[in-house]
Write an enzyme that holds these catalytic residues in place. Sequence first.
Site, PDB file in Angstrom:
ATOM      1  N   PRO A   1       0.848  -1.200   0.000  1.00  0.00           N
ATOM      2  CA  PRO A   1       0.000   0.000   0.000  1.00  0.00           C
ATOM      3  C   PRO A   1       0.883   1.250   0.000  1.00  0.00           C
ATOM      4  CG  PRO A   1      -0.670  -1.541   1.718  1.00  0.00           C
ATOM      5  CD  PRO A   1       0.652  -2.022   1.204  1.00  0.00           C
ATOM      6  N   LYS A   2       0.404   2.302  -0.647  1.00  0.00           N
ATOM      7  CA  LYS A   2       1.140   3.573  -0.653  1.00  0.00           C
ATOM      8  C   LYS A   2       0.592   4.457   0.468  1.00  0.00           C
ATOM      9  CE  LYS A   2       2.614   7.471  -3.423  1.00  0.00           C
ATOM     10  NZ  LYS A   2       2.363   8.417  -2.323  1.00  0.00           N
ATOM     11  N   TRP A   3       1.400   4.661   1.482  1.00  0.00           N
ATOM     12  CA  TRP A   3       0.988   5.417   2.649  1.00  0.00           C
ATOM     13  C   TRP A   3       1.070   6.912   2.386  1.00  0.00           C
ATOM     14  CZ3 TRP A   3      -1.037   2.715   6.631  1.00  0.00           C
ATOM     15  CH2 TRP A   3      -0.829   1.325   6.612  1.00  0.00           C
TER      16      TRP A   3
ATOM     17  N   GLY B   1      -2.793   4.738  -3.174  1.00  0.00           N
ATOM     18  CA  GLY B   1      -2.303   3.932  -4.282  1.00  0.00           C
ATOM     19  C   GLY B   1      -1.560   2.702  -3.810  1.00  0.00           C
TER      20      GLY B   1
END
Length: 360
Positions: free
Chosen positions: A30-32, A178
């Site tokens: 996951p894009k934090w 994203g």
Amino acid sequence: MQLPINPPVLPMLAKRASTLPEGEGWIFEPKWDGFRALVFKEGDKIVIQSRDEKLLNRYFPELIPPLRAQLPERVALDGEIVVARGQGLDFEALQMRIHPAASRVKMLAQEVPAELVFWDVLCLGDEKTALRPFSERRAKLLEILGGATPPLHVTPATTDRAVAEDWFRRFEGAGLDGVMAKLEGGVYEPGKRVMIKVKHERECDCVVAGFRWHKDGENTAVGSLLLGLYDAEGKLHHVGVAASFTAQKRKELVSFLAPYRENAVEDHPWKEWATASRHDDGQRRPGAKSRWSQGKDLSWEAVRPELVVQVSYDHMQGTRFRHTAHVQRWRDDKKPSDCTYAQLEVVAPHELRDIFARPR
């Protein structure tokens, strides 16, 4: 510090894509949505470094004790500082943590505590693990922090494209914007765009209610357009800006917008902008100085809210675009009053604890 990799270090960067990369050999995460943070530890000494090589220790004092307690004696890690509130991440609350007053920092550390999500290990002990393949670094990260407790976390990761695509569709409701794709065999390359960030691409029709001059071309080149959307009560809210124009387009916009500048302020819905960044009605408006302005000229020129432009955007932060939007085309066929929040895609909330519970 006497580590195999010492601060300051430029973090490894990513190039953008709209879909997951094809082929085998990818690890997805996951894009934090937070502050990039490289953490260095040697004994009791902790250094939290930002993406632009600034020291973050003073802004996040609540992270120092758990870092001392849970990290190995000598280590350098890459990750993201986030603030989790309610069902998801709150980037606006995270921004407020950067404050010059020590008393305010202390209060916010208690009221809006931050957390750290790690995804890479650059060195451990005397070994420069950055030279190892990412799959091995990931295994080493789980070995040293697999049992971490909040506020420290290890990001979920998967090699299953179906799982990554599911994350991409659903995790935005928790404030993640994203999916990251990293090659299993890739080494850590500071400052280079070798990762891939897969982000949402959406379109929205907005009212153009003003603009700012380009920093190098006042009265000759437009820098950005100020965008607005109407709420259910018919109030026009500032939702962000559109920029990234070519030099030629910046000049053309000056003459294109000129007719709409005539008598624009008289009945403009934003004519009462004051010096504060947020008014009593809770509506955020541009043009005000803040500690984030860093001396930038945020003055604006009003235009009558009669133009409609279609823009692309990737992520909403509350009622605003998280990043700069990009102009797609002018919409002469659409009325400004039709530019409402109702057209935006609403992503269902998703509990952060479910994300952290994903298989690693």
